[in-house]
Each structure stands twice: as C-alpha cells, then as structure tokens.
Write a protein that holds these residues in place. Structure first.
Motif, short mmCIF file in Angstrom:
data_model
loop_
_atom_site.label_atom_id
_atom_site.label_comp_id
_atom_site.label_asym_id
_atom_site.label_seq_id
_atom_site.Cartn_x
_atom_site.Cartn_y
_atom_site.Cartn_z
N ASP A 126 -7.41 8.05 1.15
CA ASP A 126 -7.27 7.20 -0.02
C ASP A 126 -5.83 6.71 -0.14
OD1 ASP A 126 -9.96 7.53 -0.94
OD2 ASP A 126 -9.39 9.55 -1.58
N ASN A 127 -5.67 5.50 -0.65
CA ASN A 127 -4.35 4.90 -0.83
C ASN A 127 -4.26 4.27 -2.21
OD1 ASN A 127 -3.41 5.49 1.83
ND2 ASN A 127 -4.55 3.71 2.59
N PRO B 271 0.78 5.68 -0.03
CA PRO B 271 -0.09 6.81 0.34
C PRO B 271 -0.36 7.72 -0.85
CG PRO B 271 2.14 7.26 1.05
CD PRO B 271 2.16 5.87 0.47
N SER B 272 -1.41 8.55 -0.72
CA SER B 272 -1.73 9.58 -1.69
C SER B 272 -1.78 10.93 -0.97
CB SER B 272 -3.07 9.29 -2.37
OG SER B 272 -4.13 9.39 -1.44
N GLU C 91 -5.37 11.52 3.06
CA GLU C 91 -5.17 10.44 4.02
C GLU C 91 -6.26 9.39 3.96
OE1 GLU C 91 -4.84 12.14 7.85
OE2 GLU C 91 -2.96 13.22 7.44
N PRO D 87 7.23 5.09 -1.40
CA PRO D 87 6.05 5.91 -1.03
C PRO D 87 6.15 7.35 -1.50
CG PRO D 87 6.73 4.55 0.81
CD PRO D 87 7.79 4.44 -0.22
N THR E 274 -2.49 0.95 -4.29
CA THR E 274 -2.02 -0.42 -4.06
C THR E 274 -1.09 -0.83 -5.20
OG1 THR E 274 -4.06 -1.03 -2.91
CG2 THR E 274 -2.70 -2.82 -3.73
N VAL F 215 -5.70 10.49 -5.70
CA VAL F 215 -6.04 9.11 -6.02
C VAL F 215 -6.58 9.00 -7.45
CG1 VAL F 215 -8.42 9.23 -5.18
CG2 VAL F 215 -7.18 7.06 -5.10
N SER G 200 -7.93 2.77 -4.67
CA SER G 200 -8.61 2.11 -3.56
C SER G 200 -9.89 1.44 -4.04
CB SER G 200 -8.94 3.12 -2.47
OG SER G 200 -9.81 4.13 -2.97
N THR H 203 0.84 -1.19 0.00
CA THR H 203 0.00 0.00 0.00
C THR H 203 0.88 1.24 0.00
OG1 THR H 203 -1.73 -1.17 1.22
CG2 THR H 203 -1.84 1.23 1.21
#
Length: 356
Positions: free
Chosen positions: A90-91, A84-85, A88, A131, A93, A139, A179, A82
């Motif tokens: 939304d992520n 990050p975007s 906070e 990251p 993968t 996202v 996500s 995972t």
C-alpha cells in the motif's frame, strides 16, 4: 496540460509582390483570451505590445520565424507524488497545489514550458525527507499522515520555495490520499452501511405504520371510516351504508348467538334432569329388593330432591310396587322372653322377630 505555453507554430517567410509593397502575414494563429503572442525573430523573443490591436503587417510579425501563444493568467496547478507506508503493498499519494502566473512571457517562450507540472513535480520530488513522514504509518492512518505531510510541505516550501523561470509560483496546500484499493474498499463499506441503514429505516417506518394502523383498527370501524373520510379516500354515503349493513349483520349474529346459548342451556338442563331421574330410578330399584325399608320415607326424600315433581310414570309405578311390597309380613309368634311380639307396618318391634 498546455500551460503556460498554449501552442507553438512555425511561420513561413513572407514575400513581397510587385503590385503591392505592403506585406501581411496570414498564418498567425488566433489568440485566445488571457494569452499573448511571443514571436521569435532571429535569436530573440519579443512579445507583441499589449494593448495594441494585432497588426499582421507589424515588422515583428513579418520577420518572425515562429510564434508562441503564452497564457498569462493565474492558474492553480496540482502535482502528485507517491509515498510509502508500513506495508509494501500500500502507498500514500500526496497531491500538492501551487498557484502559478507568468511574469515574463519571453522567458517562458524561450524555455518552451508547455507543461508546468514537470518542474513542479521535480520540486516536489526534491524533498528527500518527505517519505520518512509516511513510512511509519499504516495505510488506514491516512489522517495522521495528512497532518504531518502538510506541516512538512509548509516548512519545506518556506525554506526552499518553488522556482520556475518567468513565473511566480507559491505553495498552497498538500492533500494525502490512500491507495485506490483502500479507497474502493472504504467506499464499498460505506455504501453497504448506507444501504443497511436505509433498509433499517424502511423497516422502522413500516413497523410504525403497522402500529398506527393496528391502533386505528382497534378503535373500531367507525374510527377507520372517519379517518378514511378525513383523507377523502372514503365516501360518506358509502361509509354510512356499510355501517348500517354491518349493524344489521351484527344484530343478527347476536340474536343467533343468544338463541344458541338458550338452546344449549335448555339442553344441558334437560340432560342433567334425565341423569338425576336415572340415578333415582336405579336407587329405587335397588331398594325394592330389601324388605326392611320405609318406602314412604324414601319417596318423600325423592320428591324433595326433585323439587316436589313426579319422577315419571314409570318411576311412580315402580314406587307403588315397592311400597306395596314393603307392607310387612304377617306377624308370627316369637319365642323367648315375655311372650309374643307382633310386627306392625313392616317394621320389627323386637329383635326376637329377627329370628325365624
């Protein structure tokens, strides 16, 4: 996942019998295709010789305390991480794919690697700079993140290649996905758009069909019947009978309409003639009260206006009465200049006659 070690089994000690000195092991599990037996004998691990038919009485088999079934075929293994975007909530993968194949089954059995994704996931998590690639993107910008992550993973695998003891591992590709919430939302929007496009297409088809049908109907019933006959939806005999019936009905309606038009025109002419007669009678009655009218001249004018026809019996009687009343009064001597003047035919010969 059970790769590369498919299964591990503890083996019991094999005891000999007094009637047979040849011992056999019956508790070795069957070997699936593409795998090998790795027996643990004391502190050593030995692979059953490849190319040999399995022998349950082989010394390594009889002396083994455990056996591992190791898959030696090449496999494509995927692991996820995972990222990050900007938000906070939304992520991203990352799904990295590796090709793996066992090169030393004894090392794999010794380490007991039942799930190869564990060391590969640790390798993927070892890139501390990964990251940062996605942290500056929203996202919705998943395509841009996918390109940058692919470049980063290619460089990272070239500098720090993945290593698993007893296996050859190579990095293949990296995919980035948004996500689940965003994916579900995009799928819903896509489905709604497709449904709307489908409905619009259906309406367009219906409109086109209606236009074609309207054009077909505007060309007349004969064309419609011909079209139905061509599509074998109408029988020729039935179409001919209906056309004959419609022709008769149309002829009857046309004759009825013509008769109605003639009757209407005749009634209108009669009403107009009656109106003219009533107007003339009224005019004649009004003139009957005057003594200084040439009724013969009026009668000639009336006959000319009525086309030379008699107005009616009543009109003729009224006209005769008014003519008689307009014959003129007896002449009387007139005073004044030059003696007497007489009135003839109901007309005044001199203005002195106007004075009583």
């Amino acid at each position: 996942m059970n790769y590369p070690v498919i299964a591990e089994h503890i083996l019991a000690t094999v005891q000999g019998t007094w009637w047979s000195r040849r011992r056999r092991r019956e508790d070795v599990p069957p070997l699936p295709p593409g795998a090998v037996h790795v027996f643990r004998i004391g502190g050593n691990y030995r692979t059953f010789p490849e190319g040999m038919v399995f022998d349950a009485s082989h010394p390594d088999v009889l002396d083994a305390s455990s056996v591992s079934l190791v898959d030696t075929r090449a496999r494509l293994v995927e692991v996820e991480r995972t990222l990050p975007s900007v938000s906070e909530a939304d992520n991203f993968t990352v799904r990295a794919a590796f090709t793996c194949q066992v090169t030393d089954p004894t090392v794999i059995a010794r380490q007991g690697i039942i799930d190869v994704t564990v060391p590969l996931r640790a390798y993927l998590m070892g890139d501390a700079d990964l990251p940062r690639v996605s942290a500056g993107h929203r996202v919705e910008e998943v395509n841009a993140v996918r390109t940058e992550v692919s470049h980063r993973m290619t460089a990272y695998s070239a500098i720090v290649p993945p290593r698993v003891a007893g296996m050859s591992v190579e990095f293949v590709s990296a995919e980035v996905h948004a996500s689940d919430d965003l994916r579900d939302w995009e799928q819903k929007v896509r489905d709604e758009r497709r449904a709307w496009e489908l409905q619009r297409g259906q309406r367009d088809f219906e409109t086109e069909d209606a236009r074609r049908i309207a054009e077909l109907l505007s060309q007349g019933s004969d064309h419609v019947d011909a079209f139905g006959i061509a599509r074998q939806e109408i029988d020729v005999t039935q179409a001919a009978a209906r056309i004959h019936r419609l022709t008769d009905e149309e002829s009857a309606r046309r004759h009825a309409a013509e008769a109605s038009d003639r009757a209407h025109a005749q009634a209108r002419e009669t009403a107009e003639a009656q109106i003219r007669r009533d107007m003339l009678l009224t005019l004649l009655r009004q003139m009957g009260t005057s003594e200084y009218v040439d009724y013969h001249q009026v009668l000639d004018q009336v006959l000319r206006e009525t086309g030379g026809q008699a107005v009616s019996g009543i009109a003729a009687a009224d006209t005769a009465r008014m003519v008689e009343s307009g014959q003129g009064r007896p002449a009387r001597p007139a005073a004044g200049r030059g003696g007497s003047h007489e009135a003839q035919g109901g007309f005044v010969r001199d203005e002195d006659d106007l004075v009583d």
